[in-house]
Design an enzyme around this catalytic site. Structure first.
Site, mmCIF file in Angstrom:
data_model
loop_
_atom_site.group_PDB
_atom_site.id
_atom_site.type_symbol
_atom_site.label_atom_id
_atom_site.label_comp_id
_atom_site.label_asym_id
_atom_site.label_seq_id
_atom_site.Cartn_x
_atom_site.Cartn_y
_atom_site.Cartn_z
ATOM 1 N N LYS A 1 -2.125 58.126 -2.084
ATOM 2 C CA LYS A 1 -3.226 58.199 -2.816
ATOM 3 C C LYS A 1 -3.511 59.607 -2.814
ATOM 4 O O LYS A 1 -3.517 60.411 -2.059
ATOM 5 C CB LYS A 1 -4.328 57.396 -2.406
ATOM 6 C CG LYS A 1 -5.160 56.579 -3.604
ATOM 7 C CD LYS A 1 -6.092 55.827 -2.765
ATOM 8 C CE LYS A 1 -5.925 54.245 -2.757
ATOM 9 N NZ LYS A 1 -5.379 53.814 -4.160
ATOM 10 N N HIS B 1 1.443 67.882 -19.398
ATOM 11 C CA HIS B 1 2.182 66.999 -20.095
ATOM 12 C C HIS B 1 1.148 65.817 -20.245
ATOM 13 O O HIS B 1 1.223 65.258 -21.505
ATOM 14 C CB HIS B 1 3.368 66.577 -19.056
ATOM 15 C CG HIS B 1 3.846 65.228 -19.316
ATOM 16 N ND1 HIS B 1 3.247 64.192 -18.808
ATOM 17 C CD2 HIS B 1 5.077 64.773 -19.907
ATOM 18 C CE1 HIS B 1 3.820 62.863 -19.173
ATOM 19 N NE2 HIS B 1 5.076 63.562 -19.713
ATOM 20 N N ASN B 2 0.375 65.181 -19.225
ATOM 21 C CA ASN B 2 -0.449 64.130 -19.448
ATOM 22 C C ASN B 2 -1.470 64.397 -20.665
ATOM 23 O O ASN B 2 -1.908 63.473 -21.298
ATOM 24 C CB ASN B 2 -1.136 63.801 -18.124
ATOM 25 C CG ASN B 2 -0.266 63.243 -17.125
ATOM 26 O OD1 ASN B 2 0.832 63.247 -17.248
ATOM 27 N ND2 ASN B 2 -0.957 62.246 -16.151
ATOM 28 N N LYS C 1 2.785 69.087 -15.238
ATOM 29 C CA LYS C 1 2.524 67.739 -15.292
ATOM 30 C C LYS C 1 1.147 67.242 -15.697
ATOM 31 O O LYS C 1 0.947 66.491 -16.701
ATOM 32 C CB LYS C 1 2.649 67.152 -14.008
ATOM 33 C CG LYS C 1 2.393 65.749 -13.660
ATOM 34 C CD LYS C 1 3.288 64.766 -14.390
ATOM 35 C CE LYS C 1 2.924 63.363 -14.535
ATOM 36 N NZ LYS C 1 1.838 62.564 -13.783
ATOM 37 N N SER D 1 6.692 62.157 -13.598
ATOM 38 C CA SER D 1 6.341 61.319 -14.702
ATOM 39 C C SER D 1 7.180 59.982 -14.943
ATOM 40 O O SER D 1 8.557 60.275 -14.812
ATOM 41 C CB SER D 1 6.133 62.138 -16.092
ATOM 42 O OG SER D 1 5.654 61.297 -17.028
ATOM 43 N N GLU E 1 0.046 63.848 -23.727
ATOM 44 C CA GLU E 1 0.335 62.406 -23.822
ATOM 45 C C GLU E 1 -1.016 61.721 -24.333
ATOM 46 O O GLU E 1 -1.085 61.032 -25.316
ATOM 47 C CB GLU E 1 0.425 61.669 -22.458
ATOM 48 C CG GLU E 1 0.709 60.249 -22.406
ATOM 49 C CD GLU E 1 0.920 59.736 -20.869
ATOM 50 O OE1 GLU E 1 1.762 60.415 -20.286
ATOM 51 O OE2 GLU E 1 0.072 58.950 -20.412
HETATM 52 P P1 NDP Z 1 -1.382 54.466 -4.501
HETATM 53 O O1 NDP Z 1 -1.918 55.684 -5.197
HETATM 54 O O2 NDP Z 1 -2.175 53.197 -4.973
HETATM 55 O O3 NDP Z 1 -1.565 54.922 -3.007
HETATM 56 C C1 NDP Z 1 -1.003 53.687 -1.755
HETATM 57 C C2 NDP Z 1 -0.287 54.383 -0.792
HETATM 58 O O4 NDP Z 1 -1.156 55.534 -0.084
HETATM 59 C C3 NDP Z 1 -0.181 53.465 0.369
HETATM 60 O O5 NDP Z 1 1.376 53.880 0.611
HETATM 61 C C4 NDP Z 1 -1.116 53.856 1.320
HETATM 62 O O6 NDP Z 1 -0.689 53.340 2.544
HETATM 63 C C5 NDP Z 1 -1.204 55.177 1.143
HETATM 64 N N1 NDP Z 1 -2.362 55.678 1.736
HETATM 65 C C6 NDP Z 1 -3.608 55.800 1.252
HETATM 66 N N2 NDP Z 1 -4.692 56.391 2.021
HETATM 67 C C7 NDP Z 1 -3.688 56.921 3.135
HETATM 68 C C8 NDP Z 1 -4.020 57.405 4.283
HETATM 69 N N3 NDP Z 1 -5.271 58.048 4.712
HETATM 70 N N4 NDP Z 1 -3.170 57.678 5.291
HETATM 71 C C9 NDP Z 1 -1.895 57.568 4.933
HETATM 72 N N5 NDP Z 1 -1.288 56.818 3.946
HETATM 73 C C10 NDP Z 1 -2.504 56.330 2.953
HETATM 74 O O7 NDP Z 1 0.062 54.227 -4.621
HETATM 75 P P2 NDP Z 1 0.975 54.566 -6.094
HETATM 76 O O8 NDP Z 1 2.347 54.304 -5.315
HETATM 77 O O9 NDP Z 1 0.325 54.063 -7.228
HETATM 78 O O10 NDP Z 1 0.869 56.343 -6.254
HETATM 79 C C11 NDP Z 1 1.220 57.121 -5.226
HETATM 80 C C12 NDP Z 1 0.721 58.724 -5.972
HETATM 81 O O11 NDP Z 1 1.635 58.932 -7.109
HETATM 82 C C13 NDP Z 1 -0.601 58.734 -6.383
HETATM 83 O O12 NDP Z 1 -0.758 60.110 -6.022
HETATM 84 C C14 NDP Z 1 -0.397 58.527 -7.788
HETATM 85 O O13 NDP Z 1 -1.666 59.287 -8.458
HETATM 86 C C15 NDP Z 1 0.880 58.893 -8.165
HETATM 87 N N6 NDP Z 1 1.518 58.512 -9.210
HETATM 88 C C16 NDP Z 1 1.347 57.374 -9.650
HETATM 89 C C17 NDP Z 1 2.031 56.645 -10.992
HETATM 90 C C18 NDP Z 1 2.004 55.463 -11.239
HETATM 91 O O14 NDP Z 1 2.465 55.026 -12.249
HETATM 92 N N7 NDP Z 1 1.421 54.567 -10.501
HETATM 93 C C19 NDP Z 1 2.864 57.699 -11.873
HETATM 94 C C20 NDP Z 1 2.858 59.149 -11.340
HETATM 95 C C21 NDP Z 1 2.481 59.580 -10.171
HETATM 96 P P3 NDP Z 1 -0.969 51.812 3.136
HETATM 97 O O15 NDP Z 1 -0.048 50.896 2.676
HETATM 98 O O16 NDP Z 1 -1.128 51.850 4.540
HETATM 99 O O17 NDP Z 1 -2.482 51.747 2.473
#
Ligand code: NDP
Length: 476
Positions: free
Chosen positions: A75, A185-186, A182, A128, A189
């Site tokens: 996150k 880019h957004n 990036k 992206s 979009e």
């Molecule tokens: P999330 O943004 O929902 O994040 C969840 C992940 O973060 C889990 O693996 C979680 O671990 C971990 N996490 C949260 N807090 C902590 C912490 N304090 N310490 C360690 N791990 C932590 O996941 P997404 O896969 O959706 O996105 C990941 C990143 O990619 C984000 O920054 C997002 O903005 C970016 N992104 C997302 C896109 C999308 O389409 N979803 C597109 C492009 C970029 P746990 O399982 O233990 O909770």
């Protein structure tokens, strides 16, 4: 140590990126704060390639070849800092931390500087294409040092989307350059989607056509200059029928557009840099406006819905007018976005290749489009192009579209159909090409009330008129 690269954070994005790496033959170390995600990845997809799972961060780091490359996919915000803080003491000089989350470029600059102090490379990377892109080939925008790209480049270029054999990944520039690009880019979009939405609204009002009929028009447009992923999915969404009610899907969706914040970041940065990205700004504000349900209800009660009865006379002409207005407005939005990237590149010394940036958006990402080849050609031919608008292909398209653009914006204003992005793009175009702007009057007013001085068209220097005195002019 057996893994070539590691991914920590195995929610949807990290999991798919790790699978993409493994499917492309890389041995991938995988780790997640809660070990269940790591276990389920290996249980469900372990046969896709070489995964090296760890349940502790220390074991994860130990499983990586040196120099280590660790992708952080958690996150954005405080969680990213928390993971970096935990990683740093486990790493050694020359190791690389890659943040593939949606970080603000200023945070990336801060983190890069801090890690450089520890002898580590920090590579803020824009990714992206959502979860599908992460799995099948995203557009990848890495920042960070040139040295780190020597290790990451061959890996990222292999897992990125490929268009005509060219990977949708290249080193953008140092520190925050990748996340900056990036972000823009957004923003683009946002503008693209707002313009498409306005075109749909105009067609619906002017033709009294059903969403399914309008889907056909978009399908046709997708065969020409507008060909793009967004135009393609517009046809798909407009043609979709809601199963529960039998109504067009678009008529049962609440008309309040949400946002995660990258449009806002783009506009904020453009304000700081003094770059008028009116298309992106209008698109961002249009989303905000749509969400103000109470104000919208109050205004509707006070004034009624603006919609005059409007039926265009020449259907074919009108559809072509809207298409040309959409293309011209889209060119404005992209021209502004590339101006913004150039300004960021100058401000932060990133030396970003604009044509190269267009190249890596051709596949994997949401704004992928035929059009991007034209942008690359334009900047390759003339890297110092003052604005994309004046490159031959773009100038031809905009020039040919002007009469249509004016008709559409004027008709929309008469009929009360809101077209903030279409009309402000036309205003931007007219302002840019104007011989004289009323900015001269603004300078006069500033001098009158605040003695802010002005320049003259006929002499060098700064001047002030003694407005409260004898109105003579003094050199300031
Ligand atoms: P999330 O943004 O929902 O994040 C969840 C992940 O973060 C889990 O693996 C979680 O671990 C971990 N996490 C949260 N807090 C902590 C912490 N304090 N310490 C360690 N791990 C932590 O996941 P997404 O896969 O959706 O996105 C990941 C990143 O990619 C984000 O920054 C997002 O903005 C970016 N992104 C997302 C896109 C999308 O389409 N979803 C597109 C492009 C970029 P746990 O399982 O233990 O909770």
């Amino acid at each position: 140590a057996t893994a070539q690269i590691g991914v920590t954070g195995l929610a949807v994005m990290g999991r798919n990126l790790a699978r993409n790496l493994a499917r492309n033959g890389f041995a991938v170390a995988v780790h997640n704060r809660s070990p269940e995600r790591t276990r389920s990845l290996v249980a469900e997809h372990g046969d896709e390639g070489a995964f090296v799972p760890s349940e502790s961060l220390a074991d994860f780091v130990a499983s990586l070849e040196r120099p280590r490359a660790v992708i952080v996919m958690v996150k954005a915000g405080a969680p990213t800092d928390a993971v970096i803080d935990e990683l740093v003491p486990l790493l050694e000089e020359g190791d690389i931390v890659v943040d593939c989350g949606n970080a603000h470029f200023a945070d990336t600059r801060r983190r890069e500087e801090a890690l450089r102090g520890h002898g580590l490379h920090f590579v803020g990377t824009g990714v992206s294409g959502g979860e599908e892109g992460a799995l099948r080939g995203p557009s990848i925008m890495p920042g960070g040092s040139a040295e780190s790209y020597q290790k990451l480049g061959p890996i990222f270029e292999k897992i990125a989307a490929q268009v005509e054999g060219v990977p949708c990944c290249r080193h953008i520039g140092p520190d925050g350059a990748g996340h900056f690009v990036k972000m823009v880019h957004n923003g683009i979009e946002y503008a693209d989607m707002q313009l498409i939405a306005e075109a749909y609204d105009l067609l619906r009002a002017g033709l009294s056509a059903s969403p399914a009929e309008i889907a056909e028009i978009f399908r046709e447009w997708n065969g020409g200059e507008l060909e793009s992923f967004l135009i393609e999915i517009t046809a798909d969404v407009l043609a979709h029928t809601d199963a529960a009610t039998g109504k067009p899907f678009v008529d049962v969706v609440l008309d309040q557009a949400e946002q995660k914040g990258t449009g806002r970041w783009t506009v904020q940065s453009a304000l700081d840099l003094g770059i008028p990205i009116t298309g992106i700004a209008e698109a961002t504000f249009a989303r905000s406006l749509s969400g103000h349900a109470d104000q919208r209800a109050a205004a509707r009660r006070a004034f009624g819905d603006a919609g005059e009865k409007w039926q265009v006379e020449e259907r074919e002409t009108f559809v072509e007018d809207v298409r040309r207005a959409l293309l011209a407005s889209k060119i404005i939005a992209y021209a502004q976005g590339f101006d913004h990237i150039r300004a960021g590149s100058r401000e932060y010394d990133w030396d970003i290749d604009l044509g190269g940036t267009a190249t890596i958006w051709r596949g994997g990402c949401i704004i992928r489009a035929r059009f991007l080849d034209r942008i690359r050609e334009a900047y390759d031919a003339e890297p110092e192009l003052p604005t994309l608008l004046v490159a031959p292909w773009f100038a031809d398209q905009v020039g040919a579209g002007v009469p249509s653009w004016r008709r559409v914006v004027a008709d929309a204003a008469r009929a009360g159909v809101p077209t903030p992005a279409f009309s402000s793009s036309l205003a931007y175009f007219d302002a840019l090409r104007a011989e004289r702007l009323p900015a001269a009057l603004i300078q006069g007013l500033r001098d009158n009330f605040g003695a802010h001085t002005y320049h003259r068209v006929d002499r060098e220097g700064s001047f002030h008129t003694l407005w409260a005195g004898d109105r003579s002019e003094a050199e300031a």
